[in-house]
Scaffold this motif. Structure first.
Motif, short mmCIF file in Angstrom:
data_model
loop_
_atom_site.label_atom_id
_atom_site.label_comp_id
_atom_site.label_asym_id
_atom_site.label_seq_id
_atom_site.Cartn_x
_atom_site.Cartn_y
_atom_site.Cartn_z
N LEU A 42 0.86 -1.17 0.00
CA LEU A 42 0.00 0.00 0.00
C LEU A 42 0.90 1.22 0.00
CD1 LEU A 42 -2.63 1.67 0.37
CD2 LEU A 42 -2.40 1.26 2.82
N VAL A 43 0.68 2.10 -0.97
CA VAL A 43 1.44 3.34 -1.06
C VAL A 43 0.46 4.49 -0.88
CG1 VAL A 43 2.91 4.79 -2.50
CG2 VAL A 43 3.09 2.30 -2.65
N MET A 44 0.75 5.37 0.08
CA MET A 44 -0.12 6.51 0.36
C MET A 44 0.63 7.78 0.01
SD MET A 44 -1.81 7.47 3.99
CE MET A 44 -2.81 8.91 4.21
N SER A 45 -0.02 8.65 -0.74
CA SER A 45 0.60 9.93 -1.07
C SER A 45 -0.40 11.05 -0.89
CB SER A 45 1.16 9.92 -2.49
OG SER A 45 0.14 9.65 -3.42
N GLY A 46 0.12 12.20 -0.57
CA GLY A 46 -0.74 13.35 -0.38
C GLY A 46 -0.12 14.31 0.61
N PRO A 47 -0.69 15.43 0.78
CA PRO A 47 -1.94 15.84 0.14
C PRO A 47 -1.75 16.06 -1.36
CG PRO A 47 -1.06 17.65 1.45
CD PRO A 47 -0.17 16.46 1.68
N ARG A 64 4.40 4.14 2.90
CA ARG A 64 4.05 2.83 2.37
C ARG A 64 4.15 1.76 3.44
NH1 ARG A 64 6.65 1.66 -2.52
NH2 ARG A 64 6.84 3.89 -2.83
N THR A 65 3.47 0.65 3.17
CA THR A 65 3.59 -0.53 4.03
C THR A 65 3.46 -1.78 3.17
OG1 THR A 65 2.78 -1.68 6.00
CG2 THR A 65 1.11 -0.63 4.61
N THR A 66 4.12 -2.85 3.63
CA THR A 66 3.98 -4.16 3.00
C THR A 66 3.39 -5.16 4.00
OG1 THR A 66 6.27 -4.67 3.57
CG2 THR A 66 5.85 -3.81 1.34
N ASP A 67 2.89 -4.66 5.12
CA ASP A 67 2.25 -5.49 6.14
C ASP A 67 0.89 -5.94 5.61
OD1 ASP A 67 0.76 -6.48 8.29
OD2 ASP A 67 1.62 -5.05 9.72
N GLU A 99 -4.16 9.94 -1.88
CA GLU A 99 -4.25 8.82 -2.80
C GLU A 99 -3.71 7.58 -2.11
OE1 GLU A 99 -3.27 8.89 -7.26
OE2 GLU A 99 -1.48 8.02 -6.32
N LEU A 100 -4.49 6.49 -2.18
CA LEU A 100 -4.07 5.20 -1.64
C LEU A 100 -3.98 4.23 -2.79
CD1 LEU A 100 -6.57 5.06 1.36
CD2 LEU A 100 -4.22 5.84 1.41
N ARG A 101 -2.77 3.73 -3.07
CA ARG A 101 -2.58 2.76 -4.14
C ARG A 101 -2.32 1.39 -3.54
NH1 ARG A 101 2.04 3.64 -7.53
NH2 ARG A 101 2.74 4.91 -5.81
N THR A 111 -6.59 2.13 -7.06
CA THR A 111 -6.28 3.45 -6.51
C THR A 111 -7.54 4.09 -5.95
OG1 THR A 111 -4.50 3.73 -8.11
CG2 THR A 111 -5.31 5.73 -7.03
N LEU A 112 -7.44 4.51 -4.70
CA LEU A 112 -8.53 5.24 -4.05
C LEU A 112 -8.09 6.68 -3.83
CD1 LEU A 112 -9.62 2.79 -1.19
CD2 LEU A 112 -10.33 2.83 -3.58
N THR A 113 -9.02 7.59 -3.95
CA THR A 113 -8.79 8.99 -3.60
C THR A 113 -9.73 9.30 -2.45
OG1 THR A 113 -8.23 9.52 -5.88
CG2 THR A 113 -8.75 11.37 -4.42
N ALA A 114 -9.17 9.72 -1.33
CA ALA A 114 -9.95 9.99 -0.14
C ALA A 114 -9.80 11.45 0.26
CB ALA A 114 -9.49 9.08 1.00
N ALA A 115 -10.92 12.14 0.37
CA ALA A 115 -10.92 13.55 0.74
C ALA A 115 -10.91 13.70 2.26
CB ALA A 115 -12.15 14.25 0.16
N ALA A 116 -10.09 14.58 2.76
CA ALA A 116 -9.99 14.84 4.20
C ALA A 116 -10.74 16.12 4.56
CB ALA A 116 -8.53 14.93 4.62
N TYR A 117 -11.83 16.39 3.87
CA TYR A 117 -12.62 17.60 4.12
C TYR A 117 -14.08 17.31 3.78
CZ TYR A 117 -12.28 18.01 -0.93
OH TYR A 117 -12.35 17.76 -2.27
N SER A 118 -14.94 18.19 4.19
CA SER A 118 -16.37 18.15 3.90
C SER A 118 -16.95 16.78 4.26
CB SER A 118 -16.62 18.52 2.44
OG SER A 118 -18.00 18.66 2.19
#
Length: 150
Positions: A42-47, A64-67, A99-101, A111-118
């Motif tokens: 899992l690779v997380m990038s942002g904002p 990132r994690t490989t767990d 973004e979560l890949r 790939t997921l895009t997750a908003a941290a607002y609204s």
């Protein structure tokens, strides 16, 4: 008359199936939500764009994690997020998205895009989800930086 009776019977069966529901998760068309999903990384990038001064802090690019156990928990949390009701009213504020890949052992990427607002919409599972607070908690529990507050 027989035809009308047969049609009403078929309609009753169809409505019963809809009313009773299924055991499938919402958005189960995504490989990520499959019970047989085998994660690798899992690779997380942002904002994805600069946050507003009042927005929560987020993950540095490339976390990132490989767990495998942690990735499965994060994927299950994302898949279990609710679909928004048709009358959902969200605030008009703006903020960062993340973004979560998810990469699986077959080399596929979700790939997921997750908003941290609204309303904190999550896109990429086939159907739009909202209220990503449980997703942020799952990321934090896995030791990944996640937006706070909100």
């Amino acid at each position: 008359m027989r035809r009308l009776s047969a049609l009403s019977g078929a309609l009753l069966v169809a409505l019963s199936a809809v009313a009773c529901g299924t055991n499938a998760r919402p958005g189960s068309t995504s490989a990520l939500c499959s019970a047989s999903y085998e994660p690798r990384e899992l690779v997380m990038s942002g904002p994805l764009y600069p946050p507003l001064p009042t927005a929560p802090e987020g993950a540095p690019a490339g976390s990132r994690t490989t767990d495998v156990t942690a990735i499965r928990k994060i994927a299950a949390t994302a898949c279990d997020l609710p679909e928004p009701p048709p009358d959902l009213a969200c605030t008009a504020d703006m903020g960062p998205s993340f973004e979560l890949r998810f990469l699986d052992v077959q080399g596929r990427t979700t790939t997921l895009t997750a908003a941290a607002y609204s309303c904190q919409f999550v896109e990429g599972l086939g159907t739009r989800r909202y209220d990503a607070k449980p997703l942020w908690a799952a990321l934090a529990a896995a030791g990944l930086p996640a937006p706070r507050g909100r």
